[in-house]
Write a protein that holds these residues in place. Structure first.
Motif, PDB file in Angstrom:
ATOM      1  N   SER A 191       0.814  -0.955  -0.061  1.00  0.00           N
ATOM      2  CA  SER A 191       0.178  -0.085  -0.035  1.00  0.00           C
ATOM      3  C   SER A 191       0.748   1.142  -0.123  1.00  0.00           C
ATOM      4  O   SER A 191       1.950   1.162   0.495  1.00  0.00           O
ATOM      5  CB  SER A 191      -0.950   0.079   1.185  1.00  0.00           C
ATOM      6  N   ARG A 192       0.250   2.350  -0.573  1.00  0.00           N
ATOM      7  CA  ARG A 192       0.804   3.740  -0.390  1.00  0.00           C
ATOM      8  C   ARG A 192       0.136   4.454   0.685  1.00  0.00           C
ATOM      9  O   ARG A 192      -0.999   4.689   0.599  1.00  0.00           O
ATOM     10  CB  ARG A 192       0.806   4.288  -1.796  1.00  0.00           C
ATOM     11  N   VAL A 193       0.727   5.093   1.663  1.00  0.00           N
ATOM     12  CA  VAL A 193       0.072   5.452   2.972  1.00  0.00           C
ATOM     13  C   VAL A 193       0.601   6.740   3.023  1.00  0.00           C
ATOM     14  O   VAL A 193       1.707   7.153   2.978  1.00  0.00           O
ATOM     15  CB  VAL A 193       0.403   4.563   3.997  1.00  0.00           C
ATOM     16  N   GLN A 194      -0.228   7.659   3.162  1.00  0.00           N
ATOM     17  CA  GLN A 194      -0.168   9.059   3.451  1.00  0.00           C
ATOM     18  C   GLN A 194       0.259   9.445   4.968  1.00  0.00           C
ATOM     19  O   GLN A 194      -0.414   8.779   5.950  1.00  0.00           O
ATOM     20  CB  GLN A 194      -1.352  10.031   3.238  1.00  0.00           C
ATOM     21  N   LEU A 195       1.205  10.063   5.458  1.00  0.00           N
ATOM     22  CA  LEU A 195       1.815  10.063   6.463  1.00  0.00           C
ATOM     23  C   LEU A 195       1.433  11.438   7.018  1.00  0.00           C
ATOM     24  O   LEU A 195       1.199  12.375   6.309  1.00  0.00           O
ATOM     25  CB  LEU A 195       3.305   9.947   6.911  1.00  0.00           C
ATOM     26  N   PRO A 196       0.932  11.623   8.273  1.00  0.00           N
ATOM     27  CA  PRO A 196       0.290  12.895   9.047  1.00  0.00           C
ATOM     28  C   PRO A 196       1.466  13.902   9.434  1.00  0.00           C
ATOM     29  O   PRO A 196       1.294  14.365  10.450  1.00  0.00           O
ATOM     30  CB  PRO A 196      -0.346  12.610  10.294  1.00  0.00           C
ATOM     31  N   VAL A 197       2.418  14.062   8.346  1.00  0.00           N
ATOM     32  CA  VAL A 197       3.520  15.141   8.554  1.00  0.00           C
ATOM     33  C   VAL A 197       3.016  16.309   9.213  1.00  0.00           C
ATOM     34  O   VAL A 197       3.447  16.943  10.085  1.00  0.00           O
ATOM     35  CB  VAL A 197       4.340  15.207   7.572  1.00  0.00           C
ATOM     36  N   ALA A 198       1.997  16.852   8.581  1.00  0.00           N
ATOM     37  CA  ALA A 198       1.473  18.228   8.861  1.00  0.00           C
ATOM     38  C   ALA A 198       0.994  18.353  10.023  1.00  0.00           C
ATOM     39  O   ALA A 198       0.766  19.500  10.535  1.00  0.00           O
ATOM     40  CB  ALA A 198       0.524  18.794   7.692  1.00  0.00           C
ATOM     41  N   GLN A 199       0.501  17.182  10.577  1.00  0.00           N
ATOM     42  CA  GLN A 199      -0.452  17.122  11.619  1.00  0.00           C
ATOM     43  C   GLN A 199       0.596  17.059  13.071  1.00  0.00           C
ATOM     44  O   GLN A 199       0.239  17.116  14.278  1.00  0.00           O
ATOM     45  CB  GLN A 199      -1.524  16.168  11.789  1.00  0.00           C
ATOM     46  N   LEU A 200       1.776  16.722  12.763  1.00  0.00           N
ATOM     47  CA  LEU A 200       2.692  16.289  13.906  1.00  0.00           C
ATOM     48  C   LEU A 200       3.185  17.598  14.369  1.00  0.00           C
ATOM     49  O   LEU A 200       3.532  18.660  13.612  1.00  0.00           O
ATOM     50  CB  LEU A 200       3.796  15.412  13.657  1.00  0.00           C
ATOM     51  N   PRO A 201       3.259  17.754  15.718  1.00  0.00           N
ATOM     52  CA  PRO A 201       3.912  19.340  16.238  1.00  0.00           C
ATOM     53  C   PRO A 201       5.435  19.136  15.947  1.00  0.00           C
ATOM     54  O   PRO A 201       6.365  18.298  15.723  1.00  0.00           O
ATOM     55  CB  PRO A 201       3.621  18.821  17.808  1.00  0.00           C
ATOM     56  N   GLY A 202       5.981  20.471  15.807  1.00  0.00           N
ATOM     57  CA  GLY A 202       7.309  20.815  15.531  1.00  0.00           C
ATOM     58  C   GLY A 202       8.175  20.612  16.661  1.00  0.00           C
ATOM     59  O   GLY A 202       7.852  20.428  18.016  1.00  0.00           O
ATOM     60  N   THR A 203       9.434  20.352  16.551  1.00  0.00           N
ATOM     61  CA  THR A 203      10.438  20.157  17.583  1.00  0.00           C
ATOM     62  C   THR A 203      10.289  21.113  18.899  1.00  0.00           C
ATOM     63  O   THR A 203      10.434  20.752  19.930  1.00  0.00           O
ATOM     64  CB  THR A 203      12.002  20.077  17.002  1.00  0.00           C
ATOM     65  N   TRP A 204       9.958  22.500  18.296  1.00  0.00           N
ATOM     66  CA  TRP A 204       9.911  23.571  19.389  1.00  0.00           C
ATOM     67  C   TRP A 204       8.480  23.824  19.994  1.00  0.00           C
ATOM     68  O   TRP A 204       8.328  24.623  20.675  1.00  0.00           O
ATOM     69  CB  TRP A 204      10.800  24.510  19.008  1.00  0.00           C
ATOM     70  N   SER A 205       7.591  22.977  19.591  1.00  0.00           N
ATOM     71  CA  SER A 205       6.247  23.379  19.930  1.00  0.00           C
ATOM     72  C   SER A 205       6.182  22.731  21.407  1.00  0.00           C
ATOM     73  O   SER A 205       6.722  21.982  21.948  1.00  0.00           O
ATOM     74  CB  SER A 205       5.160  22.310  18.958  1.00  0.00           C
ATOM     75  N   LEU A 206       5.114  23.301  22.073  1.00  0.00           N
ATOM     76  CA  LEU A 206       4.541  23.112  23.485  1.00  0.00           C
ATOM     77  C   LEU A 206       4.257  21.611  23.301  1.00  0.00           C
ATOM     78  O   LEU A 206       4.729  21.006  24.417  1.00  0.00           O
ATOM     79  CB  LEU A 206       3.347  23.897  23.729  1.00  0.00           C
ATOM     80  N   ASP A 207       3.509  20.882  22.631  1.00  0.00           N
ATOM     81  CA  ASP A 207       3.223  19.433  22.579  1.00  0.00           C
ATOM     82  C   ASP A 207       4.443  18.509  22.621  1.00  0.00           C
ATOM     83  O   ASP A 207       4.841  17.647  23.321  1.00  0.00           O
ATOM     84  CB  ASP A 207       2.428  19.007  21.400  1.00  0.00           C
ATOM     85  N   ALA A 208       5.415  19.128  21.607  1.00  0.00           N
ATOM     86  CA  ALA A 208       6.902  18.296  21.558  1.00  0.00           C
ATOM     87  C   ALA A 208       7.724  18.690  22.927  1.00  0.00           C
ATOM     88  O   ALA A 208       8.329  17.421  23.373  1.00  0.00           O
ATOM     89  CB  ALA A 208       7.630  18.951  20.271  1.00  0.00           C
TER      90      ALA A 208
END
Length: 497
Positions: free
Chosen positions: A327-344
């Protein structure tokens, strides 16, 4: 409702299901066949039949469950069926009570003429669902030799179809499993090779309770044979097992012990698509998926993405076997928090988890009972057409399956330490500024050739007077020094000596 069913229903109600039974408990009805066809199971001195029933009840009935144990054959005037043997809320003494109730159970006879009693499987199950459980959630266990012959009817195929319709098309039964067991016994009149144990989950709550019993291994403690699924056949028929991920550096997939798919993503992985190689496993024992087209999509954080399959079909997939799927799967790159974000920063040293699931759809599904299972049933129940009950209903052409997914991003502790260091530096700078602002200061002034020392603080403005007591200037103090302001013309005032 027969007198016996009314008795069983009243006994169940007397257990106080609405109030006394714990919230997680669920009523269970155990039906034990004692018609004439069961004669060898009771007459053979080496028969493991009763010990099996007692052991399974002891394993699956939990403290607090409402338990009704009943014998069944076919209801006759003066000989109702099912017949209650035990009714109680399960506790520490229940296992002994079950063994005592089964000890006195023998093969039943008809009230007139003394002939051995006939069998009506559908009557027993219907009485349990409608009469004992009164349509409420619960589990119904059925121990039988698989001979369904009301009034000694030789048209067993028709009787089996009626039983088949009750299971597959009856709305009350949400899930049905069967355990064919080898049990050779010899009686005075008959011999038998096998025994069938059915369990019917009534309602969605009953289905959840049955799934939990199976997942906890409570059935497997006694019955090691895998359960054959009768219902449902339109969901959870397959599952995906990841093999490897390609074209996406920093992305890996695995399956945990609970069947949750984990996609581990490095913080720097920015590739939006990945090629994932899976194994598609048939989980619908004892059926072979003769053919079906496969579709898939992922749902992550509320966003839907179609999964493109290289070959969206499956054919001749036997139960428990696997077929490769690319399969060819789309990864949720845009939805992942950046390295310096509060979630990260919050997830530093552990993982940020994005939950979701993968949905599979099988269209045009065609199922067939596996040949190995047919052979096993023929050996256990020779000449018995009841295996037809396993024939999938023709109207079931589609099925679905859902695979829970966790996208996990592992953030190192470096950014967190850097952020903590920056915060501490800011705090230190603030503390230093506050100390500098608040500390007392001494300023030397010369007023009309007179040396004076003035005590002041940053931010203060103080008046300066001459010897005659007239204000000749004001002294302004800041963090960075001192200044004379509002200096009167001709005044002899200066900073320093």
């Amino acid at each position: 409702m027969t007198r016996t069913v009314r008795f069983l229903a009243a006994a169940l109600a007397a257990l106080g299901l609405a109030a006394a039974v714990p919230a997680q408990a669920i009523p269970q009805v155990v039906l034990v066949q004692n018609s004439g066809w069961m004669e060898p199971f009771y007459a053979d001195p080496k028969s493991p039949f009763k010990p099996l029933v007692a052991a399974l009840v002891d394993s699956v009935v939990r403290p607090g469950d409402a338990l009704v144990l009943a014998a069944f054959n076919q209801s006759q005037p003066g000989a109702p069926s099912p017949r209650g043997l035990l009714s109680e809320q399960a506790g520490g003494a229940t296992a002994a009570h079950v063994r005592a109730a089964l000890a006195g159970l023998e093969t039943a006879r008809k009230p007139k003429g003394g002939a051995l009693a006939d069998t009506d499987l559908g009557e027993a199950v219907t009485a349990s669902i409608d009469g004992v459980l009164q349509g409420k959630p619960g589990l119904v266990w059925l121990f039988t030799n698989n001979r369904n012959s009301p009034n000694n009817d030789q048209a067993t195929a028709q009787r089996n179809r009626e039983f088949y319709a009750l299971i597959h098309r009856g709305p009350a039964i949400a899930k049905a499993l069967a355990f064919p067991l080898r049990m050779p016994v010899q009686g005075e009149h008959y011999r038998a090779n096998g025994l069938m144990v059915y369990v019917f989950a009534v309602g969605a709550e009953g289905e959840r309770a049955l799934d939990q019993l199976v997942a906890e291994g409570r059935v497997k403690r006694v019955i090691t044979e895998p359960p054959a699924r009768l219902k449902p056949l339109d969901r959870d028929t397959v599952r995906l097992v990841p093999r490897r991920v390609e074209d996406a550096p920093g992305v890996a997939m695995s399956m945990d012990a609970n069947g949750v798919l984990r996609a581990d993503v490095a913080p720097g992985a920015l590739e939006p698509f990945a090629t994932v190689r899976w194994n598609l496993e048939n989980t619908i024992y004892p059926y072979t998926i003769v053919g079906a087209s496969v579709g898939a999509r992922s749902v992550l954080n509320g966003a839907n993405h179609r999964i493109v399959l290289e070959d969206g079909s499956v054919a001749r997939l036997a139960p428990g076997k696997q077929a490769p799927l690319v399969s060819r799967v789309q990864l949720p790159v845009a939805q992942l928090p950046g390295t310096w974000s509060l979630d990260a920063l919050k997830a530093a040293g552990s993982a940020f988890v994005l939950p979701g699931h993968i949905e599979l759809q099988l269209h045009g599904q065609k199922l067939a009972l596996s040949q190995a299972f047919r052979a096993r049933m023929a050996a256990l129940f020779p000449g018995d057409p009841l295996p037809d009950i396993f024939t999938p209903p023709a109207e079931i052409r589609d099925s679905s399956a859902s695979l829970p997914v966790e996208v996990r991003v592992h953030y190192g502790s470096g950014p967190l330490y850097a952020a903590i260091g920056a915060a501490l530096a800011l705090l230190a700078a603030g503390a230093a500024a506050a100390w500098a602002y608040a500390r007392p200061r001494r300023v030397h002034l010369t007023v009309e050739d007179e040396l004076r020392t003035v005590r002041t603080r940053a931010g203060a403005v103080q008046p300066i007077y001459d010897k005659a007591g007239n204000q000749v200037a004001r002294l302004k103090t800041t963090l960075f020094g001192h200044e004379l302001i509002d200096l009167r013309d001709g005044a002899q005032v200066r900073l320093g000596r």
